[in-house]
Design an enzyme around this catalytic site. Sequence first.
Site, short mmCIF file in Angstrom:
data_model
loop_
_atom_site.label_atom_id
_atom_site.label_comp_id
_atom_site.label_asym_id
_atom_site.label_seq_id
_atom_site.Cartn_x
_atom_site.Cartn_y
_atom_site.Cartn_z
N TYR A 106 0.86 -1.25 -0.18
CA TYR A 106 0.04 -0.02 -0.03
C TYR A 106 0.90 1.24 0.06
O TYR A 106 1.86 1.28 0.74
CB TYR A 106 -0.81 0.06 1.08
N SER A 107 0.41 2.24 -0.59
CA SER A 107 1.14 3.50 -0.65
C SER A 107 0.99 4.33 0.31
O SER A 107 -0.18 4.34 1.13
CB SER A 107 0.71 4.42 -2.10
N CYS B 8 -0.75 7.90 -10.62
CA CYS B 8 -1.23 6.71 -9.70
C CYS B 8 -2.55 6.28 -9.73
O CYS B 8 -3.51 7.01 -9.95
CB CYS B 8 -0.78 6.92 -8.35
N GLU C 182 2.57 4.64 -11.01
CA GLU C 182 2.30 3.54 -10.39
C GLU C 182 0.89 3.24 -10.63
O GLU C 182 0.06 3.94 -9.98
CB GLU C 182 2.51 3.88 -9.00
N TYR D 135 -2.35 -0.03 -11.20
CA TYR D 135 -2.54 -1.50 -10.97
C TYR D 135 -3.74 -2.12 -11.54
O TYR D 135 -4.64 -1.08 -11.63
CB TYR D 135 -2.46 -1.98 -9.37
#
Length: 414
Positions: free
Chosen positions: A203-204, A372, A412, A414
């Site tokens: 987790y960021s 992100c 970043e 996903y």
Amino acid sequence: MNAPEQIVLIKQHLIDPEICIRCNTCEETCPIDAITHDDRNYVVKADVCNGCGACISPCPTGAIDNWRTMAKQSAYSIEEQLTWDELPAEKALEESVLTVIEHDNEAEVASENLQHNAAVSASSPTPPWSAAHPYLNLYTLKNPITATVAGNFRLTAPDAQSDVRHIVLDFGTQVFPVLEGQSIGIVPPGVDASGKPHYIRMYSIASPRDGEREGYNNLSLTVKRVVEDHDGKPVNGVCSNYLCDLQKGDTVQVTGPFGANYLMPNHTGSNILMICTGTGSAPMRAMTEHRRRFYAKGKPQDGKLMLFFGARKPEELPYFGPLRKLPADFIDMHLAFSRMPDEPKAYVQDKMLHAGSAVAELLKGDTYIYICGLKGMEKGVMESLQAICASQGMDWAEMHPRMVKEGRFHVETY
Ligand code: NAP
């Protein structure tokens, strides 16, 4: 008399199963399909990998960067690697073997690949030149750090479909230095369906380097409770549900910190262009808050902030309330809502086009770009940057690889 058998040595590329978070980035990046996986491990085919290094910098944890000098004949098979819970120790080699290292042009190939990556893919393999020094992998699966939950707050409105949480973890007197843009690993308790411990999830960090509460040794995460998969089929995300259900005072096993590149610039005059969706807002909150603290103390940093942030509706947008309180002279903010009842669908890339001349103005300066969130937005964002540049007589095809090389373009997704 028979000639002695020549033993060919290779540098076998391996992935550390203790650190890997199974994000699939390496498999997607590998230009020759040398990486594969099952439901537990990511592994490298020794007979296919050419050591090009394309997968190294995109790996968010560094799990990918492991090598063993092996006799080619006894290289670890993928079947063997798939059973590993940890990497085997380096084996001592007999001195008598004739050393012929394959891939002796490895460095050359890796450098070529870096240049190739800079041209076609999206993220800088280096941090901004002025980024602070990050600490990496201080705690691992074997040696995690214990944090205590200091708070768990729902960020989305009570009637919103998604349950997004702001979770504060405190490290007390233990050392856990982090920077904006870095991530931590969470070790969910218990075992998976095959009886093995769960692997770590990453987790960021959503808070700045000096703590969620300034001067405290704590940090925050932005976590969405996963209740369905990408196709809408019901699933219970192991780690997200564990985190979202935590109570104040509970303890959590943490690994990391991770991330050596997705870091903010620290020098005066650096502009930050942030583009995010949903919980991808975590690193943007961290960077914005770091600069806001200077601003609040009457010492604003000389450099502009511009944010494009997408969510379904305002009540689904994490940090919507606090964001709206930020002054316009501190941050130029553009919110995109995709599911408003009486408005056309808007994505971040659409908002970027609307604000095209301001974006172009920023791109002409000393600007660092951070993206992100959902992987799907990458294409649209790149197309908008291309269109904005073209409309202002700028050449994105030339700028993008240059920004990647200069540590100014970070992704970043996903
Ligand atoms: P979400 O609620 O599913 O989506 C956020 C917004 O993005 C919605 O408005 C959605 O629109 C829009 N969107 C969908 N497709 C898009 C596209 N192709 N281009 C632009 N916008 C698009 O987001 P989420 O569930 O919070 O997911 C955020 C992502 O960030 C996850 O993939 C997560 O893994 C990742 N992430 C999380 C963290 C963290 O620390 N928690 C860190 C890094 C990344 P519609 O659905 O209405 O079309």
